[in-house]
Scaffold this active site. Structure first.
Site, PDB file in Angstrom:
ATOM      1  N   ALA A   7       0.687  -1.240   0.144  1.00 39.15           N
ATOM      2  CA  ALA A   7      -0.087  -0.091   0.076  1.00 39.15           C
ATOM      3  C   ALA A   7       0.851   1.327  -0.012  1.00 39.15           C
ATOM      4  CB  ALA A   7      -0.960   0.097   1.309  1.00 39.15           C
ATOM      5  N   GLY A   8       1.756   1.162  -0.906  1.00 41.92           N
ATOM      6  CA  GLY A   8       2.726   2.227  -0.956  1.00 41.92           C
ATOM      7  C   GLY A   8       2.060   3.524  -1.916  1.00 41.92           C
ATOM      8  N   THR A  59      17.397  -1.017  -4.144  1.00 40.69           N
ATOM      9  CA  THR A  59      18.711  -1.367  -4.432  1.00 40.69           C
ATOM     10  C   THR A  59      19.315  -2.346  -3.494  1.00 40.69           C
ATOM     11  OG1 THR A  59      18.752   0.586  -6.014  1.00 40.69           O
ATOM     12  CG2 THR A  59      21.141  -0.717  -5.433  1.00 40.69           C
ATOM     13  N   CYS A  92      12.746   6.237  -7.927  1.00 44.71           N
ATOM     14  CA  CYS A  92      12.712   5.170  -9.190  1.00 44.71           C
ATOM     15  C   CYS A  92      14.200   5.481  -9.938  1.00 44.71           C
ATOM     16  CB  CYS A  92      11.519   5.285 -10.154  1.00 44.71           C
ATOM     17  SG  CYS A  92      10.024   4.825  -9.288  1.00 44.71           S
ATOM     18  N   LYS A 136      17.490   4.000  -8.933  1.00 47.67           N
ATOM     19  CA  LYS A 136      17.352   2.580  -8.768  1.00 47.67           C
ATOM     20  C   LYS A 136      17.297   1.788  -9.887  1.00 47.67           C
ATOM     21  CE  LYS A 136      13.332   1.342  -7.263  1.00 47.67           C
ATOM     22  NZ  LYS A 136      12.485   0.392  -7.785  1.00 47.67           N
TER      23      LYS A 136
HETATM   24  C1  UDX Z   1       7.281   0.312  -4.891  1.00 43.72           C
HETATM   25  C2  UDX Z   1       8.626  -0.018  -5.666  1.00 43.72           C
HETATM   26  O1  UDX Z   1       9.578   1.097  -5.025  1.00 43.72           O
HETATM   27  C3  UDX Z   1       8.729   0.382  -7.163  1.00 43.72           C
HETATM   28  O2  UDX Z   1       9.756   0.049  -7.724  1.00 43.72           O
HETATM   29  C4  UDX Z   1       7.744  -0.022  -7.731  1.00 43.72           C
HETATM   30  O3  UDX Z   1       7.426   0.272  -9.149  1.00 43.72           O
HETATM   31  C5  UDX Z   1       6.483   0.008  -7.186  1.00 43.72           C
HETATM   32  O4  UDX Z   1       6.479  -0.222  -5.663  1.00 43.72           O
HETATM   33  P1  UDX Z   1       6.408   2.473  -3.782  1.00 43.72           P
HETATM   34  O5  UDX Z   1       4.759   2.273  -3.918  1.00 43.72           O
HETATM   35  O6  UDX Z   1       6.744   3.908  -4.115  1.00 43.72           O
HETATM   36  O7  UDX Z   1       7.143   1.766  -5.220  1.00 43.72           O
HETATM   37  O8  UDX Z   1       7.082   2.062  -2.627  1.00 43.72           O
HETATM   38  P2  UDX Z   1       6.661   1.966  -1.166  1.00 43.72           P
HETATM   39  O9  UDX Z   1       5.930   3.279  -0.975  1.00 43.72           O
HETATM   40  O10 UDX Z   1       7.672   1.670  -0.306  1.00 43.72           O
HETATM   41  O11 UDX Z   1       5.537   0.785  -0.826  1.00 43.72           O
HETATM   42  C6  UDX Z   1       5.651  -0.595  -1.021  1.00 43.72           C
HETATM   43  C7  UDX Z   1       4.815  -1.090   0.157  1.00 43.72           C
HETATM   44  O12 UDX Z   1       4.821  -2.433   0.286  1.00 43.72           O
HETATM   45  C8  UDX Z   1       5.160  -0.668   1.616  1.00 43.72           C
HETATM   46  O13 UDX Z   1       4.346  -0.046   2.247  1.00 43.72           O
HETATM   47  C9  UDX Z   1       5.701  -1.918   2.413  1.00 43.72           C
HETATM   48  O14 UDX Z   1       5.025  -1.881   3.648  1.00 43.72           O
HETATM   49  C10 UDX Z   1       4.978  -3.143   1.417  1.00 43.72           C
HETATM   50  N1  UDX Z   1       5.532  -4.374   1.626  1.00 43.72           N
HETATM   51  C11 UDX Z   1       6.542  -4.486   1.418  1.00 43.72           C
HETATM   52  C12 UDX Z   1       4.715  -5.283   2.009  1.00 43.72           C
HETATM   53  O15 UDX Z   1       3.241  -5.367   2.061  1.00 43.72           O
HETATM   54  N2  UDX Z   1       5.067  -6.560   2.046  1.00 43.72           N
HETATM   55  C13 UDX Z   1       6.455  -6.871   1.787  1.00 43.72           C
HETATM   56  O16 UDX Z   1       6.996  -7.921   1.998  1.00 43.72           O
HETATM   57  C14 UDX Z   1       7.235  -5.803   1.644  1.00 43.72           C
HETATM   58  C1  UDX Z   2       9.440   8.904 -12.514  1.00 41.17           C
HETATM   59  C2  UDX Z   2       8.650   8.633 -13.832  1.00 41.17           C
HETATM   60  O1  UDX Z   2       8.208   9.968 -14.374  1.00 41.17           O
HETATM   61  C3  UDX Z   2       7.164   7.780 -13.792  1.00 41.17           C
HETATM   62  O2  UDX Z   2       6.907   7.486 -15.254  1.00 41.17           O
HETATM   63  C4  UDX Z   2       7.925   6.733 -13.052  1.00 41.17           C
HETATM   64  O3  UDX Z   2       6.452   5.730 -13.078  1.00 41.17           O
HETATM   65  C5  UDX Z   2       8.395   6.857 -11.647  1.00 41.17           C
HETATM   66  O4  UDX Z   2       9.489   7.721 -11.862  1.00 41.17           O
HETATM   67  P1  UDX Z   2       8.691  10.371 -10.398  1.00 41.17           P
HETATM   68  O5  UDX Z   2      10.283   9.919 -10.043  1.00 41.17           O
HETATM   69  O6  UDX Z   2       7.523  10.254  -9.558  1.00 41.17           O
HETATM   70  O7  UDX Z   2       8.496   9.605 -11.732  1.00 41.17           O
HETATM   71  O8  UDX Z   2       8.725  11.988 -10.774  1.00 41.17           O
HETATM   72  P2  UDX Z   2       9.471  12.632 -12.317  1.00 41.17           P
HETATM   73  O9  UDX Z   2       8.504  13.922 -12.436  1.00 41.17           O
HETATM   74  O10 UDX Z   2       9.866  12.011 -13.381  1.00 41.17           O
HETATM   75  O11 UDX Z   2      10.632  13.655 -11.373  1.00 41.17           O
HETATM   76  C6  UDX Z   2      11.884  12.951 -11.237  1.00 41.17           C
HETATM   77  C7  UDX Z   2      12.967  13.738 -10.936  1.00 41.17           C
HETATM   78  O12 UDX Z   2      13.576  14.462 -11.964  1.00 41.17           O
HETATM   79  C8  UDX Z   2      12.545  15.086  -9.692  1.00 41.17           C
HETATM   80  O13 UDX Z   2      13.342  15.050  -8.663  1.00 41.17           O
HETATM   81  C9  UDX Z   2      12.395  16.256 -10.514  1.00 41.17           C
HETATM   82  O14 UDX Z   2      12.269  17.366  -9.924  1.00 41.17           O
HETATM   83  C10 UDX Z   2      13.485  15.912 -11.766  1.00 41.17           C
HETATM   84  N1  UDX Z   2      13.257  16.476 -12.909  1.00 41.17           N
HETATM   85  C11 UDX Z   2      12.127  16.412 -13.671  1.00 41.17           C
HETATM   86  C12 UDX Z   2      14.053  17.570 -13.373  1.00 41.17           C
HETATM   87  O15 UDX Z   2      15.170  17.810 -12.862  1.00 41.17           O
HETATM   88  N2  UDX Z   2      14.142  18.138 -14.694  1.00 41.17           N
HETATM   89  C13 UDX Z   2      13.010  18.009 -15.523  1.00 41.17           C
HETATM   90  O16 UDX Z   2      12.957  18.397 -16.527  1.00 41.17           O
HETATM   91  C14 UDX Z   2      12.052  16.909 -14.774  1.00 41.17           C
END
Ligand code: UDX
Ligand code: UDX
Length: 458
Positions: free
Chosen positions: A12-13, A93, A275, A278
């Site tokens: 539930a992230g 990672t 993301c 990683k």
């Molecule tokens: C995560 C990954 O980081 C990303 O690479 C992927 O694309 C989508 O899932 P995010 O939703 O941002 O992204 O991660 P996070 O907010 O850390 O949520 C993961 C959740 O999974 C956490 O709430 C954690 O408690 C839960 N979890 C983890 C489980 O329920 N079971 C487990 O065994 C491990």
């Molecule tokens: C990214 C991808 O956009 C998304 O499709 C994928 O599912 C997860 O990773 P996110 O990391 O949530 O999403 O944000 P994003 O808007 O891509 O920005 C990433 C980082 O790049 C931020 O720190 C942002 O400030 C920076 N950024 C973005 C720049 O420095 N310059 C830009 O022109 C755009």
């Protein structure tokens, strides 16, 4: 109520929560359950204080929660009931052993697969929602195959492309939805079930179906390409600072070429977020493991430029402030890795704060959503730091303002008022190029944008 289908999401992230909320809103005839091992997170999802901030999320949760969207810690019941299981647990990672610092740590994924076989009594479709190395599905299939009831599981790859801060909009109006499956009868049938979910609101032509491996790899490649654009323009920003060219003018001139496109060309103090780094490290690791050294080195350079940009930003601050910032108060405006989120994972703000503290500056950090995360990121780190909701307060008696995050509120502050209460000479380091630099210079600030000539009164 009798639901047509039971969908479970494990994790539930940032990805699982918003994605399931949108599916629930668009598919009222499906029951959606989201489970997580973290009880506090689930309590948060069941309260008015959601564990993550996303514009529009609160409204959707209110509309769907306890109607066809449920948050729970009961993994066993969730798995037993489910027809389709999305897995959205984190894949950080690796910090140990083979591939440390590069490869994905798949232990949570594997544990999840074990739980699925333990509690399953019938066939299920397992959907990879987490970003995973190419060929992970193969490993998962092996684990899932080894079950006592001789059940067959179809593994589908359905990577999520949402960006934080615009998650709900991205989910409601995606550029595309990608669904990868084995090209077997059973694989294609399973893929069709996932297509049917998205077809509730996504036009058919935007739902792309591919083989499993293309889908897994496309997600890594999409993130690598996006990050590469930022590193490309950031590398040019360094050149601009030496040549009096202006990086925003270059980004505009280059980006108007329709083959290049204008988005993701904002020079900054570096990209952050959970993301990009990683996923690129993962791509690098995979390429290297297949002996593709040149490919690995090419993509690794995207990360190196990002590190260089962050370092350069901090060094410029110290140099501009006469090579010492000891006991100087510096206000960091922003700490989140981007605007409209409270997330600070891999935020350049963290790097900047730590480096400035090492130089013994006094920090005051203001951010509308990220202060709790900032506190926990910097806990245990020596130095004088305070946290302020009010940016005006953060800047009192400061010698410098550093823009870390491009929050709208920072664009429209009364900088004359701020200047009057700061120590002189007063500096602005605009890590996002969001401020009116000429105006700040006229007020009296010494202004240091990214990739543009500095405006100084010296
Ligand atoms: C995560 C990954 O980081 C990303 O690479 C992927 O694309 C989508 O899932 P995010 O939703 O941002 O992204 O991660 P996070 O907010 O850390 O949520 C993961 C959740 O999974 C956490 O709430 C954690 O408690 C839960 N979890 C983890 C489980 O329920 N079971 C487990 O065994 C491990
Ligand atoms: C990214 C991808 O956009 C998304 O499709 C994928 O599912 C997860 O990773 P996110 O990391 O949530 O999403 O944000 P994003 O808007 O891509 O920005 C990433 C980082 O790049 C931020 O720190 C942002 O400030 C920076 N950024 C973005 C720049 O420095 N310059 C830009 O022109 C755009």
């Amino acid at each position: 109520m009798n639901f047509k289908k039971n969908i479970l999401c494990i994790g539930a992230g940032y990805v699982g929560g918003p994605t399931m909320a949108v599916i629930a809103a668009k598919c009222p005839e499906y029951k959606i359950t989201v489970v997580d091992i973290n009880e506090e997170r689930i309590r948060g999802w069941n309260s008015d204080q959601l564990p993550i901030f996303e514009p529009g999320l609160h409204e959707i949760i209110q509309e769907t929660r306890d109607k066809n969207l449920f948050f729970s810690i009961d993994m066993k019941k969730g798995i037993e009931e489910a027809d389709i299981i999305f897995v959205s647990v984190n894949t950080p990672t690796k910090t140990f052993g083979y591939g440390a610092g590069m490869a994905s740590d798949l232990q949570y994924w594997e544990k999840t697969a074990q739980q699925i076989i333990e509690h399953s009594e019938d066939h299920k479709i397992i959907v990879e929602k987490s970003t995973l190395p190419v060929k992970t599905a193969q490993a998962m299939e092996r684990i899932l195959k080894d079950n006592k009831n001789h059940l067959h599981f179809d593994v589908i790859s359905n990577p999520e492309f949402l960006a934080e801060g615009s998650a709900i909009k991205d989910l409601m109006e995606p550029d595309r939805v990608l669904i990868g499956s084995h090209q077997t009868e059973s694989g294609l049938k399973a893929a069709k079930e996932i297509v049917d979910i998205y077809a509730h609101w996504v036009p058919k032509e935007k739902i792309i179906t591919t083989n499993l491996w293309s889908s897994e790899l496309s997600k890594l490649v999409a993130n690598a390409f996006l990050a590469q654009r930022i590193s490309s323009i950031n590398s040019i920003s360094a050149l601009c600072e030496k040549t009096e060219a202006e990086v925003t003018e270059i980004a505009y001139a280059v980006g108007t070429d329709s083959r290049i496109g204008s988005r993701f060309l904002n020079a900054s103090l570096g990209f952050g977020g959970s993301c990009f780094k990683k996923d690129i490290l993962n791509l690098v690791y995979i390429a290297r493991s297949y002996g593709l050294v040149e490919v690995a080195d090419y993509w690794e350079a995207v990360i190196k430029i990002n590190e260089y940009q962050q370092e350069r930003f901090v060094t410029n601050i110290i140099k501009a402030m006469f090579n010492t910032i000891v006991d100087k108060k510096i206000a960091l405006l922003g700490f989140a890795f981007k605007a409209n989120t409270g997330d600070t994972r891999e935020s350049p703000g963290k790097y900047v704060a730590k480096k400035l503290l090492e130089e013994k500056a006094i920090l005051s950090i203001a951010d509308p959503q990220a202060l709790d995360n900032a506190r926990s990121d910097l806990s245990g780190f020596d130095g004088n730091v305070s946290y302020e909701m009010d940016p005006y307060h953060a800047a009192i008696d400061a010698s410098a303002i550093v823009i870390v995050t491009e929050w709208d509120v920072f664009k429209n502050l009364d900088y004359t008022r701020i200047f009057e209460r700061m120590k002189k000479p007063a500096f602005v380091f605009d890590g996002r190029n969001i401020l009116n630099h000429q105006m700040l210079f006229k007020i009296g600030f010494n202004v240091y944008p990214i990739g543009k000539p500095a405006l100084t009164h010296f």
